[in-house]
Design a protein around this motif. Structure first.
Motif, short mmCIF file in Angstrom:
data_model
loop_
_atom_site.label_atom_id
_atom_site.label_comp_id
_atom_site.label_asym_id
_atom_site.label_seq_id
_atom_site.Cartn_x
_atom_site.Cartn_y
_atom_site.Cartn_z
N PRO A 1 -15.67 -14.40 -19.90
CA PRO A 1 -16.64 -13.99 -18.50
C PRO A 1 -16.76 -12.41 -18.72
N THR A 2 -17.69 -12.07 -17.90
CA THR A 2 -18.19 -10.54 -18.03
C THR A 2 -17.41 -9.67 -16.87
N ALA A 3 -17.32 -8.62 -16.87
CA ALA A 3 -16.68 -7.76 -15.91
C ALA A 3 -16.86 -8.32 -14.44
N GLU A 4 -18.16 -8.70 -14.02
CA GLU A 4 -18.49 -8.97 -12.68
C GLU A 4 -18.01 -10.12 -12.39
N GLU A 5 -18.21 -11.38 -13.53
CA GLU A 5 -17.42 -12.41 -13.27
C GLU A 5 -16.11 -12.65 -12.74
N LEU A 6 -15.56 -11.77 -13.83
CA LEU A 6 -14.03 -11.41 -13.62
C LEU A 6 -13.57 -10.91 -12.25
N GLU A 7 -14.48 -9.84 -11.86
CA GLU A 7 -14.30 -9.48 -10.52
C GLU A 7 -14.38 -10.32 -9.18
N ARG A 8 -15.48 -11.18 -9.59
CA ARG A 8 -15.74 -12.17 -8.61
C ARG A 8 -14.78 -13.17 -8.48
N MET A 9 -14.28 -13.67 -9.68
CA MET A 9 -13.29 -14.60 -9.82
C MET A 9 -11.98 -14.14 -9.05
N ARG A 10 -11.51 -12.85 -9.24
CA ARG A 10 -10.52 -11.98 -8.49
C ARG A 10 -10.53 -12.12 -7.23
N GLN A 11 -11.82 -11.63 -6.76
CA GLN A 11 -12.01 -11.80 -5.21
C GLN A 11 -11.76 -13.10 -4.48
N ASP A 12 -12.38 -14.13 -5.34
CA ASP A 12 -12.12 -15.47 -4.89
C ASP A 12 -10.51 -16.04 -4.88
N SER A 13 -10.01 -15.73 -5.95
CA SER A 13 -8.50 -16.00 -6.09
C SER A 13 -7.64 -15.12 -4.86
N ILE A 14 -8.13 -14.04 -4.67
CA ILE A 14 -7.37 -13.43 -3.57
C ILE A 14 -7.86 -14.06 -2.09
N ALA A 15 -8.90 -14.47 -1.68
CA ALA A 15 -9.35 -15.30 -0.58
C ALA A 15 -8.52 -16.29 -0.45
N ARG A 16 -8.46 -17.29 -1.63
CA ARG A 16 -7.77 -18.44 -1.61
C ARG A 16 -6.21 -18.26 -1.18
N ALA A 17 -5.64 -17.28 -1.98
CA ALA A 17 -4.37 -16.77 -1.61
C ALA A 17 -4.18 -16.40 -0.08
N ARG A 18 -4.85 -15.64 0.14
CA ARG A 18 -4.94 -15.45 1.92
C ARG A 18 -4.76 -16.52 2.80
N ALA A 19 -5.85 -17.48 2.36
CA ALA A 19 -5.98 -18.65 3.30
C ALA A 19 -4.94 -19.56 3.18
N GLU A 20 -4.17 -19.57 2.13
CA GLU A 20 -3.07 -20.28 1.66
C GLU A 20 -1.76 -19.87 2.60
N GLU A 21 -1.94 -18.38 2.26
CA GLU A 21 -0.77 -17.87 3.17
C GLU A 21 -0.96 -17.68 4.71
N GLU A 22 -1.80 -17.94 5.12
CA GLU A 22 -2.16 -17.90 6.54
C GLU A 22 -1.97 -19.18 7.00
N ARG A 23 -2.16 -20.32 6.16
CA ARG A 23 -1.93 -21.74 6.36
C ARG A 23 -0.21 -21.85 6.57
N ARG A 24 0.19 -21.31 5.77
CA ARG A 24 1.66 -21.38 5.57
C ARG A 24 2.23 -20.70 6.84
N LEU A 25 1.87 -19.55 7.05
CA LEU A 25 2.54 -18.74 8.21
C LEU A 25 2.30 -19.56 9.58
N ASP A 26 1.11 -20.08 9.61
CA ASP A 26 0.87 -21.00 10.86
C ASP A 26 1.84 -22.17 10.96
N ALA A 27 1.93 -22.63 9.93
CA ALA A 27 2.90 -23.95 9.88
C ALA A 27 4.42 -23.52 10.05
N GLU A 28 4.74 -22.17 9.62
CA GLU A 28 6.13 -21.80 9.78
C GLU A 28 6.11 -21.31 11.13
N ARG A 29 5.21 -20.70 11.85
CA ARG A 29 5.14 -20.46 13.24
C ARG A 29 5.41 -21.54 14.30
#
Length: 493
Positions: A328-356
């Motif tokens: 992948p190009t640098a732009e594709e890698l950055e987009r993939m990185r941002q998508d991965s960060i967003a998925r990780a944050r959403a998963e963390e929020e779901r985990r925290l909601d379930a924990e609460r």
């Protein structure tokens, strides 16, 4: 020419010849992993050299020693004939060497053996050099030529014969260049050789190398002398070594060799450039003479990589450069990185909601249990205000909660059954409420957290004029007046 002059001139001549040879051959690679330190040949196994050389500007200083314990010594006359058997002796033999690597092509060094007075044989000085011949493109096999020179032992004026050094580095007056009883000269000052080393097995963290070579001098001379040689192969030598990585720049070497006369074995651990080992010479012998006995020794060395200005830890050569990037190009890698960060944050929020949610359910459960315990009634005997045993157990459960919830306050409401006058029952209820308050205060609770109120017979729990109804009405009830929100919270540890 005096021996001391020859001892000084040869190492410099040997080094100069190695430099000329190195300049004539194609570029080669220094050793890919650190070969062990030999006793007298620089990089090698125990008493034989290998085809690889030290990397450029590497320096290795080594010390080795072994115990020579002999029950009988063969005494020879000037013609080399056995005339007697000598007495037992024990001696610790020492060797020291300093080795240098240049241009990833050659290895030169100097040795000193024996460390003793002139009357006992003196110090035997020496030098060695080896040049690797094959180009770097051939990485599974190495080929080298080299030579080693050792000065003759000196016994002062005791022995005037032309003595030669032996393979053990131990001065021996019997090792005379020419002796009438033997047809061949014993010439071991100079030992030229050619050697090849192959990487027979390569895995992720282990390598096996096979070494074979041929030489004269120390590798060949003396095969016709019975006291010196038990088995000889006309200058051939060889060995096998296993090199296993232990992590953190450490390597374990296990090796076995044949040096032209003896079978030797040993182990050596390289801990980031500091090397220690143990070895056995002549492992197949069971005799007790000088050359046909087992000898055990130790070795230690320090390897310094001058190009990196530190001890030689890990691989001695730099890792090859990484392959050019692909994918992948640098732009594709950055987009993939941002998508991965967003998925990780959403998963963390779901985990925290379930924990609460789980935590809130658990808190509600604990709050209900604690409220039920705090509001549990206690009962009294007829016309009595003394705390019964069952009531005391109930009050102790309340105390445990109240100690953990300092913000909770209670109103103590006391009651009596209908028997007796109204005034008497109000007083009886007050005495019952005061008894409960006194129990709680004695348990360590502050009296200001409680209020006592007597209802007498006014508010029966059960209607009727039976013993069962009267027993239920002789009671104290508890109303939570403050701190209800504190119930169910995690208690401090």
């Amino acid at each position: 020419m005096p021996r001391s002059v020859r001892a000084l001139r040869f190492p410099s001549s040997c080094a100069a010849a190695a430099l000329i040879l190195a300049a004539a051959v194609q570029p080669v690679a220094g050793q890919e992993f650190r070969m062990p330190s030999s006793l007298r040949y620089g990089s090698g196994l125990l008493d034989i050299p290998v085809a690889s050389v030290l990397p450029h500007l590497a320096i290795v200083g080594s010390y080795s020693g072994f115990n020579l314990s002999v029950n009988r010594v063969v005494v020879l006359d000037r013609a080399g004939r056995e005339v007697d058997r000598g007495n037992r002796f024990d001696k610790w033999n020492s060797d020291g060497s300093l080795t240098f690597g240049f241009f990833d092509r050659i290895e030169v060094g100097a040795t000193i053996q024996h460390y003793d007075s002139e009357e006992d044989g003196g110090n035997m000085l020496g030098g060695f050099a080896r040049a690797s011949l094959l180009p770097a493109s051939i990485d599974r096999i190495g080929l080298a030529v080299g030579a080693r020179y050792v000065s003759s032992p000196s016994y002062g004026t005791i022995h005037e014969l032309d003595l030669q050094p032996g393979r053990l580095g131990h001065p021996d007056y019997r090792l005379v260049r020419s002796a009438g009883a033997y047809p061949e000269d014993f010439d071991t000052n100079l030992s030229p050789y050619v050697v090849a080393t192959a990487h027979a097995v390569r895995t992720g963290n282990a390598d096996m190398t096979l070494t074979a070579g041929w030489g004269t001098g120390m590798f060949k001379a003396g095969s016709d002398r019975d006291f010196y040689a038990d088995a000889a192969f006309d200058g051939l030598f060889g060995g096998v070594a296993l090199h296993r990585g232990l992590g953190a720049g450490r390597v374990l070497h296990a090796m076995a060799e044949f040096n032209g006369f003896d079978v030797n074995a040993g182990v050596q651990v390289d801990a980031g450039g500091i090397r220690v080992g143990a070895f056995a010479l002549g492992v197949l012998y069971d005799d007790h003479s000088t050359y046909r006995s087992r000898k055990f020794g130790i070795l230690g060395s320090v390897a310094f990589c001058g190009a990196q200005r530190k001890l030689c830890a890990g691989r001695t050569r730099p890792e090859p450069p990484p392959p050019p990037p692909s994918g992948p190009t640098a732009e594709e890698l950055e987009r993939m990185r941002q998508d991965s960060i967003a998925r990780a944050r959403a998963e963390e929020e779901r985990r925290l909601d379930a924990e609460r949610e789980r935590a809130e359910r658990e808190r509600a459960r604990r709050a209900a249990e604690e409220r039920g315990t705090l509001e549990e009634r206690v009962f009294f005997d007829y016309d009595e205000s003394a705390i019964r045993e069952d009531a005391a157990a109930t009050l102790r459960r309340k105390v445990e909660i109240l100690l953990a919830r300092p913000g909770v306050e209670l109103r103590i409401e006391a009651h009596a059954d209908e028997r007796g006058s109204e005034e008497y029952n109000l007083d009886l209820g007050q005495r019952r409420g005061d008894a409960v308050l006194a129990f709680l205060v004695e348990a360590g609770l502050d009296a200001s957290r409680f209020a006592v109120r007597s209802h007498g017979e006014a508010n029966p729990l059960v209607q009727g004029a039976t013993e069962e109804a009267w027993a239920r009405n002789r009671r104290v009830e508890f109303i939570i007046t403050a701190g209800l929100d504190d119930l169910g919270r995690e208690r401090p540890r």
